[in-house]
Design an enzyme around this catalytic site. Structure first.
Site, PDB file in Angstrom:
ATOM      1  N   THR A  13      82.085  21.441  18.414  1.00 23.63           N
ATOM      2  CA  THR A  13      82.227  22.350  17.269  1.00 23.63           C
ATOM      3  C   THR A  13      81.479  23.660  17.509  1.00 23.63           C
ATOM      4  OG1 THR A  13      82.403  20.444  15.809  1.00 23.63           O
ATOM      5  CG2 THR A  13      81.869  22.544  14.767  1.00 23.63           C
ATOM      6  N   ARG A  45      83.153  17.578  28.987  1.00 18.74           N
ATOM      7  CA  ARG A  45      83.935  16.467  29.541  1.00 18.74           C
ATOM      8  C   ARG A  45      85.369  16.521  29.050  1.00 18.74           C
ATOM      9  NH1 ARG A  45      80.053  12.542  28.123  1.00 18.74           N
ATOM     10  NH2 ARG A  45      78.263  12.704  29.475  1.00 18.74           N
ATOM     11  N   GLU A 188      76.173  15.187  11.477  1.00 12.39           N
ATOM     12  CA  GLU A 188      75.606  14.852  12.781  1.00 12.39           C
ATOM     13  C   GLU A 188      76.393  13.709  13.410  1.00 12.39           C
ATOM     14  OE1 GLU A 188      72.842  16.626  14.141  1.00 12.39           O
ATOM     15  OE2 GLU A 188      73.670  17.788  12.515  1.00 12.39           O
ATOM     16  N   LYS A 203      64.629  20.393  10.613  1.00 11.68           N
ATOM     17  CA  LYS A 203      64.688  21.835  10.317  1.00 11.68           C
ATOM     18  C   LYS A 203      63.442  22.296   9.570  1.00 11.68           C
ATOM     19  CE  LYS A 203      69.734  21.558  10.107  1.00 11.68           C
ATOM     20  NZ  LYS A 203      70.862  21.225   9.234  1.00 11.68           N
TER      21      LYS A 203
END
Ligand code: HSE
EC number: 1.1.1.3
Length: 434
Positions: A13, A45, A188, A203
């Site tokens: 992404t 990949r 995630e 974060k």
């Protein structure tokens, strides 16, 4: 001037977004950087169908990029801790600058990585690691450099905010919204990182270090997720004039630094309470500037790429500068970091929302009030939902004034020991953010 050569590791992404933005805006970017920024190699990949990589050399081995002598900047977008750490340390060892969006890597291994980068005179830039496209690291590190930062609080996980928003506004089921967030590329690889607050704690750890000039200490962050929130509490919070958000809070106190991620009631009329969907927002309060607010997309292909490319431009501009005179990785000079401790959650101060499931008969409220007053806990508001009496039980909802968490822990233990109280007491922290 010769273009800067970039190697992108990971074409998912964020990697795909970075490639596309660099291609599409090449001319504008070169006008800003003073030279072109060219993708010289990609390690992936599998191809990304959203990217027309054309003649750009592609390898399946990320270490081909790190060892490629033509490459000036390695962009680490593979995620995770172990291989990413190896990749970044090798890139630094090879004298390459690094740009990464990997908050887990920086929060957990950042101290080691920055030390190595200083030794080799290279830059490790990580704007995209916090709050996606919002340039909040730059804002705190550079724009607020004149301030003593008092506190910061942020909605810093897009997936979690998307889930809470859809549940509140459309009554959608948790799992259903999570699946959509995964399909949109927000979540995630392990979505428990999003919903259990681990991603937000990564974060927050980074933001706190930059704000207060302390080493990265992810292991000391308190983390509580959104999976146990109920619709009932969302609705009671609304009735009391609050909205529940999953907030990361870092606050400087005389005793130490609070570093905590948890669901939080925020007054519904605060701007940050109205940050919805995948959007993120971070409030930063400095002694000179007062409160400031940074808002934007916290996840997604091009918003995150926006921050990666901004870092590439920064690095391109700084390539010829003296390494000792660059903006320090953690905003403060490395030999000036403070050892002010991170406080355990029991020593943190907050206001609290409590929901007590009590038997509906005389004297119960008096017992509750006594337990709280004996511990010096002041009640701001109280609500008893007589209309919701079921099986002789009534929900008692109250909001306290600010108090050290240890006292609330004691009060909850005493409340749960009462014969007239059934079930666990629900506790959600409350922040006024003023
Ligand atoms: N999973 C993260 C989020 C991606 O939802 O905010 C951006 O860091």
């Amino acid at each position: 001037m010769k273009p800067v050569k970039v190697g992108i590791c990971g074409l998912g992404t964020v990697g795909g977004g970075t490639f596309n933005v660099l291609e599409r805006n090449a001319e504008e970017i070169a006008r800003r950087a003073g030279r072109g920024i060219e993708v010289a190699q990609i390690a992936t990949r599998q191809p990304n169908p959203k990217c027309a990589t054309g003649a750009t050399p592609i390898t399946a081995d990320i270490f081909d990029v790190v060892d490629n002598p033509d490459i000036d900047i390695v962009v680490e977008l593979i995620g995770g801790y172990t291989l990413a750490r190896e990749l970044v340390l090798k890139a630094i060892e090879n004298g390459k600058h690094v740009v990464t969006a990997n908050k887990a890597l920086i929060a957990v291994h950042g101290n080691e990585i920055f030390a190595k980068a200083r030794e080799k005179g290279v830059i490790v830039a990580f704007e995209a690691s916090v709050a996606g496209g919002i340039p909040v690291i730059k804002a705190i590190r550079e724009g607020l450099a004149g301030n003593r930062i008092n506190w910061l609080a942020g909605i810093i996980n897009g997936t979690g905010n998307f889930i809470l928003t859809e549940m509140r506004e459309k009554g959608r089921a948790f799992e259903d919204v999570l699946k959509e967030a995964q399909a949109l590329g927000y979540a995630e690889a392990d979505p428990t990182f999003d919903v259990e607050g681990i991603d937000a704690a990564h974060k927050l750890t980074i933001l706190a270090s930059i704000a207060f000039g302390i080493p990265l200490q992810f292991d000391k962050a308190y983390t509580e997720g959104i999976t146990r929130l109920t619709t009932a509490d969302v609705n009671y919070a609304e009735a009391l004039g609050y909205r529940i958000k999953h907030l990361g809070v870092a606050r400087r106190t005389d005793a130490g630094i609070e570093l905590r991620v948890h669901p939080t009631l925020i007054p519904a009329d605060r701007l940050i309470a109205n940050v919805n969907g995948v959007m993120n927002a971070v409030m930063v309060n400095g002694d000179a500037v007062g409160s400031t607010l940074y808002y934007g997309a916290g996840a997604g292909m091009e918003p995150t790429a926006s921050a990666v490319v901004a870092d590439l431009v920064d690095v391109a501009r700084a390539l010829t500068t003296d390494p000792n005179n660059r903006v320090p990785h953690l905003a403060f000079q490395p030999d000036s970091l403070s050892d002010h401790p991170i406080l355990p959650i029991a020593a943190c101060e907050s206001a609290y929302y409590l929901r007590i499931q009590a038997k509906d008969h005389p004297g119960v409220l008096a017992q509750v009030a006594t337990i709280l007053s004996e511990r010096g806990i002041n009640i701001e508001s109280i609500m008893q939902k007589e209309a919701e009496v079921q099986d002789g039980l009534v929900p008692v909802i109250l909001v306290t004034h600010r108090v050290i968490e240890q006292r609330i822990d004691d009060a909850i233990a005493a409340l749960e020991a009462l014969d007239d109280v059934v079930d666990k007491v629900v506790r959600i922290r409350v922040e006024q953010l003023n």
